[in-house]
Structure formats: C-alpha cells, structure tokens
Design a protein around this motif. Sequence first.
Motif, PDB file in Angstrom:
ATOM      1  N   ALA A 191      51.638 131.286  63.228  1.00  0.00           N
ATOM      2  CA  ALA A 191      52.180 132.058  62.102  1.00  0.00           C
ATOM      3  C   ALA A 191      52.367 131.175  60.879  1.00  0.00           C
ATOM      4  N   GLU A 192      52.812 129.936  61.074  1.00  0.00           N
ATOM      5  CA  GLU A 192      53.000 129.018  59.952  1.00  0.00           C
ATOM      6  C   GLU A 192      51.669 128.576  59.371  1.00  0.00           C
ATOM      7  N   ALA A 193      50.629 128.450  60.222  1.00  0.00           N
ATOM      8  CA  ALA A 193      49.305 128.081  59.730  1.00  0.00           C
ATOM      9  C   ALA A 193      48.745 129.181  58.827  1.00  0.00           C
ATOM     10  N   GLU A 194      49.031 130.442  59.176  1.00  0.00           N
ATOM     11  CA  GLU A 194      48.583 131.553  58.354  1.00  0.00           C
ATOM     12  C   GLU A 194      49.306 131.589  57.017  1.00  0.00           C
ATOM     13  N   SER A 195      50.621 131.294  57.049  1.00  0.00           N
ATOM     14  CA  SER A 195      51.402 131.352  55.806  1.00  0.00           C
ATOM     15  C   SER A 195      51.263 130.084  54.972  1.00  0.00           C
ATOM     16  N   GLY A 196      50.791 128.978  55.578  1.00  0.00           N
ATOM     17  CA  GLY A 196      50.568 127.736  54.844  1.00  0.00           C
ATOM     18  C   GLY A 196      51.766 126.813  54.790  1.00  0.00           C
ATOM     19  N   GLU A 197      52.826 127.090  55.556  1.00  0.00           N
ATOM     20  CA  GLU A 197      54.007 126.230  55.572  1.00  0.00           C
ATOM     21  C   GLU A 197      53.790 125.060  56.523  1.00  0.00           C
ATOM     22  N   ALA A 198      54.573 123.993  56.303  1.00  0.00           N
ATOM     23  CA  ALA A 198      54.494 122.825  57.188  1.00  0.00           C
ATOM     24  C   ALA A 198      55.138 123.173  58.523  1.00  0.00           C
ATOM     25  N   PRO A 199      54.500 122.843  59.666  1.00  0.00           N
ATOM     26  CA  PRO A 199      55.075 123.197  60.967  1.00  0.00           C
ATOM     27  C   PRO A 199      56.314 122.361  61.294  1.00  0.00           C
ATOM     28  N   LYS A 200      57.272 123.007  61.959  1.00  0.00           N
ATOM     29  CA  LYS A 200      58.473 122.297  62.409  1.00  0.00           C
ATOM     30  C   LYS A 200      58.186 121.684  63.770  1.00  0.00           C
ATOM     31  N   SER A 201      58.724 120.496  64.001  1.00  0.00           N
ATOM     32  CA  SER A 201      58.489 119.836  65.295  1.00  0.00           C
ATOM     33  C   SER A 201      59.533 120.296  66.307  1.00  0.00           C
ATOM     34  N   GLN A 202      59.080 120.813  67.451  1.00  0.00           N
ATOM     35  CA  GLN A 202      59.956 121.245  68.532  1.00  0.00           C
ATOM     36  C   GLN A 202      59.917 120.190  69.633  1.00  0.00           C
ATOM     37  N   LYS A 203      61.062 119.901  70.201  1.00  0.00           N
ATOM     38  CA  LYS A 203      61.123 118.905  71.269  1.00  0.00           C
ATOM     39  C   LYS A 203      61.416 119.593  72.589  1.00  0.00           C
ATOM     40  N   SER A 204      60.860 119.032  73.662  1.00  0.00           N
ATOM     41  CA  SER A 204      61.138 119.569  74.985  1.00  0.00           C
ATOM     42  C   SER A 204      62.525 119.106  75.432  1.00  0.00           C
ATOM     43  N   VAL A 205      62.991 119.633  76.568  1.00  0.00           N
ATOM     44  CA  VAL A 205      64.309 119.254  77.085  1.00  0.00           C
ATOM     45  C   VAL A 205      64.352 117.761  77.385  1.00  0.00           C
ATOM     46  N   GLY A 206      63.284 117.222  77.966  1.00  0.00           N
ATOM     47  CA  GLY A 206      63.241 115.803  78.298  1.00  0.00           C
ATOM     48  C   GLY A 206      63.302 114.918  77.065  1.00  0.00           C
ATOM     49  N   GLU A 207      62.565 115.301  76.006  1.00  0.00           N
ATOM     50  CA  GLU A 207      62.582 114.520  74.773  1.00  0.00           C
ATOM     51  C   GLU A 207      63.956 114.549  74.127  1.00  0.00           C
ATOM     52  N   ARG A 208      64.604 115.749  74.146  1.00  0.00           N
ATOM     53  CA  ARG A 208      65.944 115.841  73.562  1.00  0.00           C
ATOM     54  C   ARG A 208      66.941 115.018  74.364  1.00  0.00           C
ATOM     55  N   LEU A 209      66.796 115.006  75.692  1.00  0.00           N
ATOM     56  CA  LEU A 209      67.691 114.198  76.533  1.00  0.00           C
ATOM     57  C   LEU A 209      67.527 112.723  76.240  1.00  0.00           C
ATOM     58  N   ARG A 210      66.271 112.266  76.143  1.00  0.00           N
ATOM     59  CA  ARG A 210      66.031 110.851  75.860  1.00  0.00           C
ATOM     60  C   ARG A 210      66.595 110.456  74.498  1.00  0.00           C
ATOM     61  N   ALA A 211      66.426 111.319  73.500  1.00  0.00           N
ATOM     62  CA  ALA A 211      66.938 111.025  72.164  1.00  0.00           C
ATOM     63  C   ALA A 211      68.466 110.969  72.162  1.00  0.00           C
ATOM     64  N   ALA A 212      69.102 111.922  72.860  1.00  0.00           N
ATOM     65  CA  ALA A 212      70.571 111.938  72.912  1.00  0.00           C
ATOM     66  C   ALA A 212      71.107 110.730  73.673  1.00  0.00           C
ATOM     67  N   ALA A 213      70.442 110.371  74.774  1.00  0.00           N
ATOM     68  CA  ALA A 213      70.891 109.220  75.564  1.00  0.00           C
ATOM     69  C   ALA A 213      70.746 107.928  74.772  1.00  0.00           C
ATOM     70  N   SER A 214      69.669 107.785  74.006  1.00  0.00           N
ATOM     71  CA  SER A 214      69.487 106.564  73.224  1.00  0.00           C
ATOM     72  C   SER A 214      70.501 106.496  72.087  1.00  0.00           C
ATOM     73  N   ARG A 215      70.875 107.667  71.512  1.00  0.00           N
ATOM     74  CA  ARG A 215      71.910 107.676  70.475  1.00  0.00           C
ATOM     75  C   ARG A 215      73.241 107.225  71.045  1.00  0.00           C
ATOM     76  N   ILE A 216      73.556 107.690  72.254  1.00  0.00           N
ATOM     77  CA  ILE A 216      74.844 107.356  72.866  1.00  0.00           C
ATOM     78  C   ILE A 216      74.908 105.882  73.218  1.00  0.00           C
ATOM     79  N   ARG A 217      73.794 105.328  73.702  1.00  0.00           N
ATOM     80  CA  ARG A 217      73.771 103.924  74.086  1.00  0.00           C
ATOM     81  C   ARG A 217      73.704 102.983  72.894  1.00  0.00           C
ATOM     82  N   GLY A 218      73.492 103.530  71.693  1.00  0.00           N
ATOM     83  CA  GLY A 218      73.461 102.710  70.495  1.00  0.00           C
ATOM     84  C   GLY A 218      72.127 102.051  70.239  1.00  0.00           C
ATOM     85  N   GLU A 219      71.051 102.591  70.810  1.00  0.00           N
ATOM     86  CA  GLU A 219      69.736 102.014  70.583  1.00  0.00           C
ATOM     87  C   GLU A 219      69.193 102.504  69.247  1.00  0.00           C
ATOM     88  N   LYS A 220      68.405 101.625  68.591  1.00  0.00           N
ATOM     89  CA  LYS A 220      67.818 101.970  67.298  1.00  0.00           C
ATOM     90  C   LYS A 220      66.313 102.047  67.444  1.00  0.00           C
TER      91      LYS A 220
END
Length: 200
Positions: free
Chosen positions: A140-169
């Motif tokens: 739908a976004e390709a038809e309208s010409g807007e930039a696509p939003k990036s969706q993350k899976s549950v595993g990717e969101r878990l890894r990102a949240a865990a790295s934020r909590i552990r203080g990794e950069k």
Amino acid sequence: MRHRVGHRKLGRLTDHRLSMLRNQAEALLTHEHITTTLPKAKELRPFVEKIITVAKRGVKAAEPKGKTLAARRQVGRDIQNDDVVTKLFGDIAPRFMERPGGYTRILKLGMRKGDGAETALVELVGSEFDPKKAAAEKAAEAESGEAPKSQKSVGERLRAAASRIRGEKKDAKGGAPSKASKPARGAAKKTTTPRKAGGS
C-alpha cells in the motif's frame, strides 16, 4: 505453598502499590508494551486483564439498554486518562472479543545493568510483528509513494530491549551492539598538580 497469599507486596504500602499498578496499566494500554521488573510484570498482568475483561463486557453490551456506561465507570476507577479509556473501548476490547482470556504476554529480558534486577517485557497479544500485514502495508505504501516503516519481529524487539537494559551501545555503522570501551588495566592515569595554597 501459597496458603491464601493474594499478591506480591512489592515493598510498598497498599495505596502506593495500587497507584503504581494503575500507572503501569495506563502505560501498557497506551503503548501496548512496556519494560519493567519481573515481579511487577507478574502483578500487572492480572490487573490489566481484569480491566480488559470489563471493557469487553461493556462493548458486548453496546446494544440498547446495555451496560456500556457502567463498564466505562468501572474502568475509570483504575484508568483516569479519558484518551486511554477511549482507546480501550474503541480498539483494544473489540480486538479481544473472540479471545476468552490471556490478553498479555510476559517475555523475560535478563538482568538490569544497574542493580541486577530481572526485567521483563509486558505486551498485549496481537501487537507483535505480523509478516502478512507488513507485506500488505508495504504494498500500500509503494502505491502511495511513502517511505516504508520498518517493522521488527518479537525476537528483534527482545534483543533491542535487552541490549538497552544491559547498557550496550551500537556501532557507528549501526551493527551489533558493543560494550562501552574501558581503558586498559595498566594504562597510566592522568595526574594533576595541586593548586597553590594561598592568594592570587
């Protein structure tokens, strides 16, 4: 054995504990996922699920002479924000109409860096990544010409949240998270000369 132990006290008085649970429930219904400690997450889960069940009853009784107003008032005792109550009755409760219970999910994230507390991600079921829906949105976004939003899976969101909590950069390139660099163990420390005592 539990022996009639109703809930965790979480080191707080009753009023403080209820206030904390109400605030966390409001945040969870607003953002559909929050990160907190594991004992708080386990206490929050039944609290939020009872609120959603009351809202479902109110939506189901939306026909004439129904009990929608009573359900809204009952939910309003715990959720003070009118926008969140509107979202609950308009979006969240209809989403769970066919589901008999279990509206939330707790995912363990590991230990927090500062105090070693075990943390968890609490999210509403159905707010996670859906590949079919993402493909339809991308088309739908390709038809309208807007930039696509990036969706993350549950595993990717878990890894990102865990790295934020552990203080990794993350790297400058945006790659895998890396630990903050520390000076070498035997590196010389910068020394300063003391200021002169006395005037000028």
